[in-house]
Motif scaffolding. Sequence first.
Motif, PDB file in Angstrom:
ATOM      1  N   UNK A   1      -7.149  10.194   4.382  1.00 51.31           N
ATOM      2  CA  UNK A   1      -7.834   9.232   3.521  1.00 51.31           C
ATOM      3  C   UNK A   1      -7.296   7.882   3.977  1.00 51.31           C
ATOM      4  N   UNK A   2      -8.176   6.983   4.382  1.00 52.35           N
ATOM      5  CA  UNK A   2      -7.767   5.702   4.954  1.00 52.35           C
ATOM      6  C   UNK A   2      -7.933   4.564   3.951  1.00 52.35           C
ATOM      7  N   UNK A   3      -7.019   3.595   4.062  1.00 53.57           N
ATOM      8  CA  UNK A   3      -7.040   2.425   3.184  1.00 53.57           C
ATOM      9  C   UNK A   3      -6.810   1.162   4.010  1.00 53.57           C
ATOM     10  N   UNK A   4      -7.538   0.118   3.677  1.00 50.44           N
ATOM     11  CA  UNK A   4      -7.353  -1.166   4.377  1.00 50.44           C
ATOM     12  C   UNK A   4      -6.724  -2.221   3.480  1.00 50.44           C
ATOM     13  N   UNK A   5      -6.555  -1.890   2.189  1.00 46.65           N
ATOM     14  CA  UNK A   5      -5.902  -2.844   1.279  1.00 46.65           C
ATOM     15  C   UNK A   5      -5.458  -2.132   0.006  1.00 46.65           C
ATOM     16  N   UNK A   6      -4.636  -2.811  -0.752  1.00 52.03           N
ATOM     17  CA  UNK A   6      -4.068  -2.252  -1.979  1.00 52.03           C
ATOM     18  C   UNK A   6      -5.136  -1.956  -3.031  1.00 52.03           C
TER      19      UNK A   6
ATOM     20  N   UNK B   1      -2.790  -0.030  12.985  1.00 50.67           N
ATOM     21  CA  UNK B   1      -3.075  -1.466  13.063  1.00 50.67           C
ATOM     22  C   UNK B   1      -4.079  -1.906  12.003  1.00 50.67           C
ATOM     23  N   UNK B   2      -5.158  -1.153  11.844  1.00 48.41           N
ATOM     24  CA  UNK B   2      -6.250  -1.575  10.963  1.00 48.41           C
ATOM     25  C   UNK B   2      -6.305  -0.843   9.625  1.00 48.41           C
ATOM     26  N   UNK B   3      -5.481   0.170   9.461  1.00 52.54           N
ATOM     27  CA  UNK B   3      -5.492   0.899   8.189  1.00 52.54           C
ATOM     28  C   UNK B   3      -4.191   1.684   8.023  1.00 52.54           C
ATOM     29  N   UNK B   4      -3.909   2.051   6.780  1.00 51.77           N
ATOM     30  CA  UNK B   4      -2.861   3.024   6.502  1.00 51.77           C
ATOM     31  C   UNK B   4      -3.560   4.245   5.925  1.00 51.77           C
ATOM     32  N   UNK B   5      -2.836   5.363   5.854  1.00 44.34           N
ATOM     33  CA  UNK B   5      -3.531   6.589   5.455  1.00 44.34           C
ATOM     34  C   UNK B   5      -2.595   7.601   4.826  1.00 44.34           C
TER      35      UNK B   5
ATOM     36  N   UNK C   1       0.835  -1.201   0.000  1.00 44.19           N
ATOM     37  CA  UNK C   1       0.000   0.000   0.000  1.00 44.19           C
ATOM     38  C   UNK C   1       0.878   1.263   0.000  1.00 44.19           C
ATOM     39  N   UNK C   2       1.927   1.255   0.836  1.00 46.03           N
ATOM     40  CA  UNK C   2       2.825   2.414   0.887  1.00 46.03           C
ATOM     41  C   UNK C   2       3.520   2.648  -0.458  1.00 46.03           C
ATOM     42  N   UNK C   3       3.972   1.577  -1.078  1.00 44.90           N
ATOM     43  CA  UNK C   3       4.644   1.704  -2.379  1.00 44.90           C
ATOM     44  C   UNK C   3       3.675   2.270  -3.413  1.00 44.90           C
ATOM     45  N   UNK C   4       2.432   1.794  -3.408  1.00 40.82           N
ATOM     46  CA  UNK C   4       1.428   2.303  -4.356  1.00 40.82           C
ATOM     47  C   UNK C   4       1.155   3.790  -4.122  1.00 40.82           C
TER      48      UNK C   4
END
Length: 198
Positions: free
Chosen positions: A92-97, A59-63, A21-24
């Motif tokens: 803006x939160x994300x839980x997957x790629x 823990x549950x999301x990246x943002x 996710x971070x790379x994207x």
Amino acid sequence: MKSIITNADSFFLKSQKWHHEFVALRNILLPFQLQETIKWGWPCYMLHEKNVVLMHGFKHYCALLFFKGALLNNADGLLIQQTPNVQASRQIRFTNLSEIIQLKKQITKHIKEAIEVEQAGLTLAPKPTNAFAIPVEFDELLKQNNALQKAFHALTPGRQRAYLLYFAQAKQSATRLKRIQKYLPYILAGKGLHDVTP
């Protein structure tokens, strides 16, 4: 002992949780020619030394955290205010790629607008201190102690707000009182919550 990452490339090489996710997200951000650095342990993207976007994980999301997100158009509803006391920034939160891939157009639009806001020099006026509730325990002490009242009101509005928020975060009265007592000497000395490490 965890090594401190000071280089963005090192961060992306070492990141484990949310790595893809971070790379994207980085691939979306890099074409904007923002200055990429590490702040608070996370990749931060800056324009003329001003923070625009921070990438961070939980823990549950990246943002993606937009430092002036409250000034952005949120018609798509993606920008989230983390807590009621957060004034300017939005996530803006994300839980997957796949979410990042699906939302690439909207993410790009928000980044572009965040850059435009920074280029225009727009700022969000902070809430006045009197908009924040004063915990009962602290209010009573202020009424009883003129020196404390004078010292507290002599602090900058930002320092006043930091104390009020910190005291109010405690759920129990005993904990609030303990926090207040701990910081009374620093308030009387004209110091803010973040000016001291008691």
